[in-house]
Design a protein around this motif. Structure first.
Motif, PDB file in Angstrom:
ATOM      1  N   ASP A   5       0.863  -1.180   0.000  1.00 15.71           N
ATOM      2  CA  ASP A   5       0.000   0.000   0.000  1.00 15.71           C
ATOM      3  C   ASP A   5       0.896   1.226   0.000  1.00 15.71           C
ATOM      4  N   ALA A   6       1.073   1.836  -1.172  1.00 18.39           N
ATOM      5  CA  ALA A   6       1.978   2.977  -1.286  1.00 18.39           C
ATOM      6  C   ALA A   6       1.450   4.190  -0.537  1.00 18.39           C
ATOM      7  N   ASP A   7       0.128   4.342  -0.492  1.00 15.22           N
ATOM      8  CA  ASP A   7      -0.445   5.500   0.194  1.00 15.22           C
ATOM      9  C   ASP A   7      -0.145   5.463   1.688  1.00 15.22           C
ATOM     10  N   ARG A   8      -0.142   4.263   2.261  1.00 16.67           N
ATOM     11  CA  ARG A   8       0.157   4.105   3.691  1.00 16.67           C
ATOM     12  C   ARG A   8       1.614   3.743   3.952  1.00 16.67           C
ATOM     13  N   ASP A   9       2.363   3.515   2.860  1.00 16.51           N
ATOM     14  CA  ASP A   9       3.772   3.116   2.952  1.00 16.51           C
ATOM     15  C   ASP A   9       3.922   1.852   3.810  1.00 16.51           C
ATOM     16  N   THR A  10       3.076   0.847   3.514  1.00 16.15           N
ATOM     17  CA  THR A  10       3.112  -0.400   4.283  1.00 16.15           C
ATOM     18  C   THR A  10       3.234  -1.600   3.351  1.00 16.15           C
ATOM     19  N   VAL A  11       3.842  -2.661   3.857  1.00 14.84           N
ATOM     20  CA  VAL A  11       3.891  -3.961   3.196  1.00 14.84           C
ATOM     21  C   VAL A  11       3.459  -4.999   4.229  1.00 14.84           C
ATOM     22  N   SER A  12       2.388  -5.726   3.946  1.00 15.12           N
ATOM     23  CA  SER A  12       1.850  -6.729   4.865  1.00 15.12           C
ATOM     24  C   SER A  12       2.058  -8.115   4.265  1.00 15.12           C
ATOM     25  N   THR A  13       2.570  -9.035   5.076  1.00 18.93           N
ATOM     26  CA  THR A  13       2.787 -10.410   4.633  1.00 18.93           C
ATOM     27  C   THR A  13       1.614 -11.276   5.079  1.00 18.93           C
ATOM     28  N   VAL A  14       1.084 -12.066   4.143  1.00 13.31           N
ATOM     29  CA  VAL A  14      -0.022 -12.977   4.434  1.00 13.31           C
ATOM     30  C   VAL A  14       0.465 -14.392   4.155  1.00 13.31           C
ATOM     31  N   ASP A  15       0.446 -15.241   5.176  1.00 17.71           N
ATOM     32  CA  ASP A  15       0.924 -16.613   5.038  1.00 17.71           C
ATOM     33  C   ASP A  15      -0.104 -17.473   4.316  1.00 17.71           C
ATOM     34  N   ALA A  16       0.392 -18.470   3.587  1.00 15.75           N
ATOM     35  CA  ALA A  16      -0.481 -19.408   2.892  1.00 15.75           C
ATOM     36  C   ALA A  16      -0.877 -20.558   3.807  1.00 15.75           C
ATOM     37  N   MET A  17      -1.954 -21.259   3.428  1.00 14.70           N
ATOM     38  CA  MET A  17      -2.321 -22.499   4.113  1.00 14.70           C
ATOM     39  C   MET A  17      -1.456 -23.637   3.594  1.00 14.70           C
ATOM     40  N   ARG A  18      -1.175 -24.601   4.460  1.00 17.89           N
ATOM     41  CA  ARG A  18      -0.432 -25.791   4.055  1.00 17.89           C
ATOM     42  C   ARG A  18      -1.410 -26.835   3.531  1.00 17.89           C
ATOM     43  N   VAL A  19      -1.278 -27.168   2.254  1.00 16.86           N
ATOM     44  CA  VAL A  19      -2.126 -28.190   1.641  1.00 16.86           C
ATOM     45  C   VAL A  19      -1.271 -29.052   0.725  1.00 16.86           C
ATOM     46  N   GLU A  20      -1.799 -30.222   0.366  1.00 14.87           N
ATOM     47  CA  GLU A  20      -1.135 -31.093  -0.601  1.00 14.87           C
ATOM     48  C   GLU A  20      -1.681 -30.765  -1.979  1.00 14.87           C
ATOM     49  N   PRO A  21      -0.855 -30.156  -2.867  1.00 11.96           N
ATOM     50  CA  PRO A  21      -1.391 -29.729  -4.156  1.00 11.96           C
ATOM     51  C   PRO A  21      -1.675 -30.899  -5.092  1.00 11.96           C
ATOM     52  N   VAL A  22      -2.790 -30.793  -5.790  1.00  8.40           N
ATOM     53  CA  VAL A  22      -3.164 -31.755  -6.824  1.00  8.40           C
ATOM     54  C   VAL A  22      -2.966 -31.142  -8.212  1.00  8.40           C
ATOM     55  N   ASP A  23      -3.363 -29.865  -8.365  1.00 11.71           N
ATOM     56  CA  ASP A  23      -3.301 -29.192  -9.664  1.00 11.71           C
ATOM     57  C   ASP A  23      -3.335 -27.691  -9.396  1.00 11.71           C
ATOM     58  N   THR A  24      -2.273 -26.989  -9.786  1.00  9.38           N
ATOM     59  CA  THR A  24      -2.225 -25.548  -9.536  1.00  9.38           C
ATOM     60  C   THR A  24      -2.898 -24.725 -10.624  1.00  9.38           C
ATOM     61  N   THR A  25      -3.385 -25.376 -11.681  1.00 10.23           N
ATOM     62  CA  THR A  25      -4.062 -24.652 -12.760  1.00 10.23           C
ATOM     63  C   THR A  25      -5.276 -23.898 -12.214  1.00 10.23           C
ATOM     64  N   GLY A  26      -5.335 -22.612 -12.454  1.00 10.53           N
ATOM     65  CA  GLY A  26      -6.488 -21.820 -12.022  1.00 10.53           C
ATOM     66  C   GLY A  26      -6.428 -21.311 -10.604  1.00 10.53           C
ATOM     67  N   SER A  27      -5.379 -21.644  -9.851  1.00 14.73           N
ATOM     68  CA  SER A  27      -5.328 -21.182  -8.457  1.00 14.73           C
ATOM     69  C   SER A  27      -5.198 -19.664  -8.388  1.00 14.73           C
ATOM     70  N   GLY A  28      -4.436 -19.082  -9.320  1.00 11.69           N
ATOM     71  CA  GLY A  28      -4.324 -17.627  -9.352  1.00 11.69           C
ATOM     72  C   GLY A  28      -5.638 -16.952  -9.684  1.00 11.69           C
ATOM     73  N   ASP A  29      -6.441 -17.597 -10.516  1.00  7.51           N
ATOM     74  CA  ASP A  29      -7.764 -17.041 -10.843  1.00  7.51           C
ATOM     75  C   ASP A  29      -8.697 -17.088  -9.637  1.00  7.51           C
ATOM     76  N   ALA A  30      -8.634 -18.173  -8.877  1.00  9.77           N
ATOM     77  CA  ALA A  30      -9.435 -18.262  -7.656  1.00  9.77           C
ATOM     78  C   ALA A  30      -9.007 -17.189  -6.665  1.00  9.77           C
ATOM     79  N   PHE A  31      -7.692 -16.961  -6.564  1.00  9.30           N
ATOM     80  CA  PHE A  31      -7.167 -15.913  -5.677  1.00  9.30           C
ATOM     81  C   PHE A  31      -7.724 -14.551  -6.083  1.00  9.30           C
ATOM     82  N   LEU A  32      -7.617 -14.226  -7.364  1.00  3.63           N
ATOM     83  CA  LEU A  32      -8.084 -12.919  -7.839  1.00  3.63           C
ATOM     84  C   LEU A  32      -9.574 -12.751  -7.605  1.00  3.63           C
TER      85      LEU A  32
END
Length: 289
Positions: free
Chosen positions: A214-241
């Motif tokens: 966030d440039a307006d607030r001059d902040t960088v926040s880290t968000v941790d991922a969940m631990r899962v066993e991946p089967v197929d990463t296709t489309g994961s970025g689309d689900a995120f968005l």
């Protein structure tokens, strides 16, 4: 009703699973070919509709895109509609084939993708609706850049939050970034882009989660991922968005939206295929959705 509108691609996904990716000039054995609905835009619309249906708020979802007058097009459009998104503005192009993506998935769930745009390349500014009733617009680069720019400018002028995913990566005009409210890129795309004018951005880092800038607030926040066993990463970025869009439309700030989105992305990689499956009560509890 808060409204998420996706202006983007609809593809037929041709998928082959294999133990490992071939090297240059090498042939490897794969499993049977499967054909299913995909395209970054369609994936986002499906995920947004399915996540928004149980988000505790009314988040209507619409899709703008183009398909060919063929079986592939009807299949992908019907899949978006079945998820609960409005497909009235998905145009059918006579004489053009529906876009296709050739996807290889290895034993670790990673993928390689080659996209043939087909009818997606015909989507033009004249196909865009008014944005007066849209809370969040999501855009990616599987449709022509002039159309992406026209959509971003019109939505930004209407007060809509413009959410841009620079995928598949390509250089874009500065005017597009100037009309973008939130930029979502992975680490590779962020490195290619370098410095930019978008005030808020999310850099996804796969299994390492994401960073919210966030440039307006001059902040960088880290968000941790969940631990899962991946089967197929296709489309994961689309689900995120899509998850970011749904939560921004519901009134969350960007950090909270990103926390929700990493959980949606984790769910997406636990199943095969590019589109998020129906999200039942068990999945919402397990993944905190």
């Amino acid at each position: 009703m808060s409204r998420v509108l996706v202006v983007g691609s609809l593809n037929a996904d041709l998928v082959v699973r294999t133990e490992r990716f071939p090297g240059p000039g090498e042939t490897v054995a794969g499993e049977d070919l499967t054909v299913g609905p995909g395209g970054k835009g369609a994936n986002q619309a499906v995920a947004a509709a399915r996540l928004g249906a149980g988000a505790g708020v009314g988040v209507g979802v619409g899709m703008v895109g183009a398909i060919g007058d063929d079986d592939h097009g009807r299949t992908v459009r019907d899949a978006v509609a079945a998820a609960g998104a409005d497909v009235d503005r998905v145009a059918v192009r006579t004489g053009a084939a529906t876009g296709t993506a050739v996807i290889t998935v290895d034993a670790a769930g990673d993928n390689t993708i080659v996209v043939s745009p087909g009818a997606n390349a015909t989507l033009g500014p004249e196909d865009l609706p008014a944005f007066d009733d849209v809370a969040v617009l999501t855009l990616c680069l599987e449709i022509p850049t002039p159309t992406v720019l026209a959509a971003a400018r019109a939505a930004h002028a209407a007060g809509t939050t413009v959410l841009l995913n620079l995928s598949p990566y390509a250089p874009v005009p500065p005017e597009l970034l100037d009309a973008t409210d939130v930029l979502v890129v992975n680490e590779h795309e962020a490195a290619l882009l370098g410095e930019h004018s978008v005030p808020r951005s999310v850099v996804t880092r796969g299994a390492a989660g994401c960073e919210v800038h966030d440039a307006d607030r001059d902040t960088v926040s880290t968000v941790d991922a969940m631990r899962v066993e991946p089967v197929d990463t296709t489309g994961s970025g689309d689900a995120f968005l899509a998850a970011v869009a749904v939560r921004l439309a519901a009134g969350d700030d960007l950090v909270d939206a990103a926390r929700y989105a990493v959980r949606a992305g984790a769910l997406a990689v636990t199943v095969a295929g590019a589109q998020l499956p129906p999200v039942g009560d068990d999945e919402r509890i397990r993944f905190g959705l």
